[in-house]
Write a protein that holds these residues in place. Structure first.
Motif, short mmCIF file in Angstrom:
data_model
loop_
_atom_site.label_atom_id
_atom_site.label_comp_id
_atom_site.label_asym_id
_atom_site.label_seq_id
_atom_site.Cartn_x
_atom_site.Cartn_y
_atom_site.Cartn_z
N ARG A 20 -2.41 -30.69 34.68
CA ARG A 20 -1.24 -31.56 34.73
C ARG A 20 -1.29 -32.49 35.94
N ALA A 24 -1.30 -36.55 35.86
CA ALA A 24 -0.32 -37.33 36.62
C ALA A 24 -1.01 -38.34 37.53
N ARG A 54 9.67 -35.85 50.07
CA ARG A 54 9.30 -34.79 49.11
C ARG A 54 7.86 -34.34 49.33
N ARG A 319 4.94 -28.21 41.40
CA ARG A 319 5.89 -29.29 41.62
C ARG A 319 5.21 -30.65 41.85
N PRO A 321 3.03 -32.44 39.92
CA PRO A 321 3.07 -33.44 38.84
C PRO A 321 4.37 -34.24 38.81
N GLU A 322 5.50 -33.59 39.06
CA GLU A 322 6.78 -34.32 39.05
C GLU A 322 6.80 -35.38 40.15
N LEU A 323 6.29 -35.04 41.35
CA LEU A 323 6.23 -36.02 42.43
C LEU A 323 5.34 -37.19 42.04
N HIS A 325 4.62 -38.22 39.00
CA HIS A 325 5.30 -39.00 37.95
C HIS A 325 6.28 -39.99 38.59
N ASP A 326 7.02 -39.52 39.59
CA ASP A 326 7.99 -40.39 40.25
C ASP A 326 7.29 -41.48 41.06
#
Length: 341
Positions: A20, A24, A54, A319, A321-323, A325-326
């Protein structure tokens, strides 16, 4: 022949999480936008600060150190504007400190085959910084050329330092980075040829290979050999370095790092003696520093700190991948008002 080794005990990362993260990272690359001159547009300052905060929480960056670097850059830029440098050498140092790394799309469409980029340091006025020392010119301005881009297949990028396309001098360092997605294999091959007399002594080549499949095969006990390996070749010596992971009883990874240096031909005993002498001198200096209590960390302490830093990142890996993505979204939304970071 001289061989050095060290074993790290580190936190494991699930293979699905690694997949993932790679996906990303591809999204981040796709999200890049460029201005009319081809320079990469950064996210707006507010979004960038949130992303940095973050990243600091996840152990990816040290926010305090990053802020110190920004302060140094702003101070150097202010001193240059005021004309305060007393010597040419001081002005050159301030220019380097004030510069900011930037990426320029020079030809082609973003990520399309044959598209060409330039990695350069820009002055506060947006002008590429050239080193004043002729001996350093070979290391300024890195050119990147996409030779293939398939996120589900093979992606490949050629690099050269200095930029072989836009520059007038032959590159000092060049090579190729390749990612084979189906095989989970990353390869980095490079050639180095420093200018000057004695080309046979100033030339070297190397290759780094990392196989995700072999890594997880090794930690699962199904083999895998040396999934991360660096090989370098020179006229007088060869270097072989690798990482060999195994699974620990507590679910952590035990990773052995090995460095093996071998002389070639008649240089074999010379290289062996030189490496042995260097290692012995280094160890004596470390013991002396520890005995005198200078406060400087030993190499083992630095290695242990590196392992602890990895543990923090590994624990937060789900965590990441979310960073990313953003970050991709912030880059895709960047406009001319993005400004400097």
């Amino acid at each position: 022949m001289p061989r050095l080794s060290h074993t790290f005990d580190i936190t494991a990362v699930d293979r699905e999480v690694v997949g993932r993260i790679v996906s990303a990272l591809h999204e981040v690359a796709r999200g890049c936008r460029f201005d009319g001159r081809g320079w990469l547009l950064p996210p707006d300052p507010e979004s960038w600060e949130r992303l940095v905060a973050r990243a600091d929480e996840l152990g990816l960056v040290d926010r305090e150190s990053a802020e110190e670097l920004r302060e140094e850059r702003r101070d150097a830029a202010a001193r240059l504007r005021e004309g305060s440098p007393r010597t040419e050498a001081e002005a050159d140092e301030l220019e380097v400190t004030a510069a900011e790394l930037a990426l320029q799309l020079q030809t082609g469409r973003h990520l399309a085959p044959r598209s060409h980029y330039l990695v350069a340091e820009l002055s506060p006025e947006g002008v590429p910084v050239e080193p004043a020392d002729d001996e350093e010119k070979g290391w300024s301005g890195t050119g990147l050329t996409v030779t293939a881009w398939d996120e589900t297949g093979t992606s490949s990028v050629d690099f050269s330092m200095p930029d072989a396309v836009g520059g007038t001098e032959p590159p000092v360092t060049w090579g190729t980075v390749t990612h084979d997605a189906p095989a989970g294999l990353l390869t980095w091959a490079a050639e180095v040829k420093l200018p000057g007399r004695g080309a046979w002594l100033r030339s070297a080549s190397g290759e780094f290979r990392f196989s995700t499949g072999d890594w997880y095969s090794a930690v699962s006990g199904r083999g895998g050999g040396r999934p991360a390996r660096l090989r370098a070749r020179h006229a007088v010596a060869e270097v072989d370095a690798w990482l060999a992971p195994t699974a620990g009883a507590d679910g952590r990874w035990s990773v052995e790092a090995v460095l093996d240096v071998r002389g070639k031909g008649v240089f074999r005993p010379v290289v062996s003696a030189a490496v042995w002498a260097a290692v012995s001198s280094f160890r004596r200096a470390e013991r002396r520093a520890a005995r005198l209590g200078t406060g400087e960390p030993t190499t083992r302490q630095r290695l242990d700190r590196t392992a602890l830093a990895w543990d923090r990142i590994a624990r937060n890996a789900p965590r990441l991948p979310e960073l990313l993505h953003d970050l991709a979204a912030a880059l895709a939304a960047a406009g001319p008002r993005g400004g400097s970071r």
